[in-house]
Every structure is written in C-alpha cells, then in structure tokens.
Scaffold this motif. Structure first.
Motif, short mmCIF file in Angstrom:
data_model
loop_
_atom_site.label_atom_id
_atom_site.label_comp_id
_atom_site.label_asym_id
_atom_site.label_seq_id
_atom_site.Cartn_x
_atom_site.Cartn_y
_atom_site.Cartn_z
N UNK A 42 0.93 -1.22 0.04
CA UNK A 42 0.01 0.15 0.03
C UNK A 42 0.88 1.22 -0.06
N UNK A 43 0.46 2.35 0.42
CA UNK A 43 1.15 3.59 0.53
C UNK A 43 1.52 4.11 1.94
N UNK A 44 0.87 3.40 2.90
CA UNK A 44 1.19 3.78 4.13
C UNK A 44 2.03 2.66 4.99
N UNK A 45 2.79 2.76 6.06
CA UNK A 45 2.58 4.02 6.74
C UNK A 45 3.91 5.23 6.12
N UNK A 46 4.47 4.86 4.86
CA UNK A 46 5.50 5.72 4.58
C UNK A 46 5.04 7.06 4.22
N UNK A 47 3.95 6.94 3.80
CA UNK A 47 3.28 8.40 3.17
C UNK A 47 3.13 9.26 4.57
N UNK A 48 2.60 8.76 5.44
CA UNK A 48 2.28 9.70 6.65
C UNK A 48 3.60 9.99 7.23
#
Length: 265
Positions: A225-231
């Motif tokens: 997915x995109x998280x948790x790197x996005x946050x």
C-alpha cells in the motif's frame, strides 16, 4: 519514574521472511543469534527482499526441535541448524557490500524457487565470514550479518503509537522488523540514544534507521500500500530519507531477556 523496559525480542533467520519472537536471545557481534544468517539470492546472486518480491512476506518461520520450520501457505519445509552447505562459495551483493556465502545443500533452493515462481537460491552466511559495518559508524571493527547494514534495530512502542495516532488504520510493529522493542519513554527518543544498557549488555546507538517501501507491505497478505511511509514522510523526513528506529551495535555479548530494564550512563 518512567522506566524503559525491553518488551519484545525478534529475529528474522532468513532475510526478509517472517520473524520469530523470543523470550530471550544470545547477543553476538553480528546481531542476535540466528538473525539474518540465511538469505535468498536471485540468478545473479543479488540479495532478494520484500522491496521487490512482496510475496516473501508470506513465508513464516518458527522454531522446530532441530532448527526452523518455514511455512508458505499450506506447505512447509524444515531447515535444521546443522545443515550442509556447498563447497563452492558464492559472492553475493547486499547494497554496496560483496559478501561470501554458500548455498544450502538439499531441496531448499528448488522449494523456494517453485513457490516464488522464479529461480533463486537459499544461502548461508557462516559466522566467521567477514562483513564490516559502515566505516563511518563503526566503533572498533564491528561486523554485521546479512541485515541491511547494522547488527540490531531498536524501536520504542511510543514511537509506533505516535505514528498510529496519525494513521486512518494502525499498522503493527512488524512493518519495521525491529530486533528490540521497548516500552516507556517518549516517542522517538531512541533517535538520540547513544550508550545504553539492556540487562548485562551495553549497546551503542550509531545511526537512525532510514526506511523504504518494505514498510508498506502487509506482512499477513503480501499486499503493498502507501502507508505508513506516506504519513511518516510528512514528519519524519530529513532531506531525502525517512527515519524510524535506531541502528545499534552491541558492546557486550550476553543474553538479553524480555522484561530487562534499559538504563543509561
């Protein structure tokens, strides 16, 4: 007084496969005993991780009476501690390091190749084989296992709690693959730890741990997915890197135990 307590101990015997939680572990120079002493390499003898092969997350590892049991969905294979290795050494590449390993004899390479649907080999890193840590961060002349760069990673539960308070859906600690987890203290205080003691062992924090897309791979499903790197990129980025956890070198090589108090000089 807010004590820091070692709450979890983890090893990852085969690099980038599932981890095993322990009640106690022997600290060795290259990391905890059995941690990342095995690895999968591709046809070009380059190391393989979940960064590129997300389905590696589906391999789960547990102890057996004589070694490890490695599960993939409904299949499993036993990997004994006392296995044979090929007489022909392999020069493998891990980031900027060239490391000498040996293929594990038997059906292991075929078993992994069949399940990953690509040719690969299971290799072993003997304890006596060298792999120095980055000279910029070494204390004396420390060496590391097949981990990305340093013998151990420590993360505070408060740091994960802080992150999860910012996410729509919480993530477990296994996204970050630490060796040591502690309770107590403030979020991200481990960023600044230098000399600290766990039980009878002295450790040195040497470098904050930079994070990559592996943290976005669900360890139960293998989905990315995109998280948790996005946050994390919104408040834990320094220049081009995103940090979570601290890389650690061991000064002493005794056992550590869940429940050990962490103290500081």
């Amino acid at each position: 007084m807010n004590k820091r307590i070692l709450s979890e101990i983890w090893i990852y015997p085969v690099k980038s496969l599932g981890g095993i939680r322990l009640k106690s572990s022997q600290v060795m120079e290259k990391g905890l005993r059995y941690d990342r002493r095995w690895m999968l390499v591709d046809e070009n003898n380059v190391f393989m991780t979940q960064r590129d092969f997300h389905s590696m997350a589906l391999f789960k590892v547990s102890f057996s009476p004589t070694g490890f049991k490695i599960h993939f969905k409904s299949d499993f294979i036993d990997l004994p501690f006392d296995h044979d290795i090929s007489d022909s050494p392999i020069q493998t590449v891990i980031w900027d390091d060239t490391v000498t390993v040996a293929e594990v004899k038997g059906d292991y390479s075929k078993w992994f190749s069949d399940r990953l649907e690509m040719k690969c080999k299971l290799v072993f890193f003997p304890e006596e084989n060298p792999r120095p840590v980055d000279p910029e961060y070494k204390l004396i002349d420390e060496h590391v296992s097949l981990a990305d760069g340093y013998p151990l990673i420590i993360i505070g539960q408060s740091s994960l709690n802080d992150l999860n308070g910012r996410l729509d859906k919480a993530v477990p600690m296994n996204r970050f693959r630490p060796n040591l987890v502690f309770t107590g203290g403030e979020a991200f205080e481990e960023d600044y730890w230098k000399k600290f003691r766990v039980g009878k062992n002295n450790f040195i924090g040497v470098k904050k741990c930079a994070r990559c897309i592996l943290t976005t791979v669900n360890q139960d499903t293998g989905e990315k997915g995109r998280e948790p790197l996005l946050t994390l990129s919104g408040y834990r980025r320094v220049d081009t890197k995103i940090f979570f956890g601290q890389n650690v070198i061991a000064i002493d090589h005794n056992e550590i135990h869940e429940g050990d108090e962490i103290t500081f000089e």
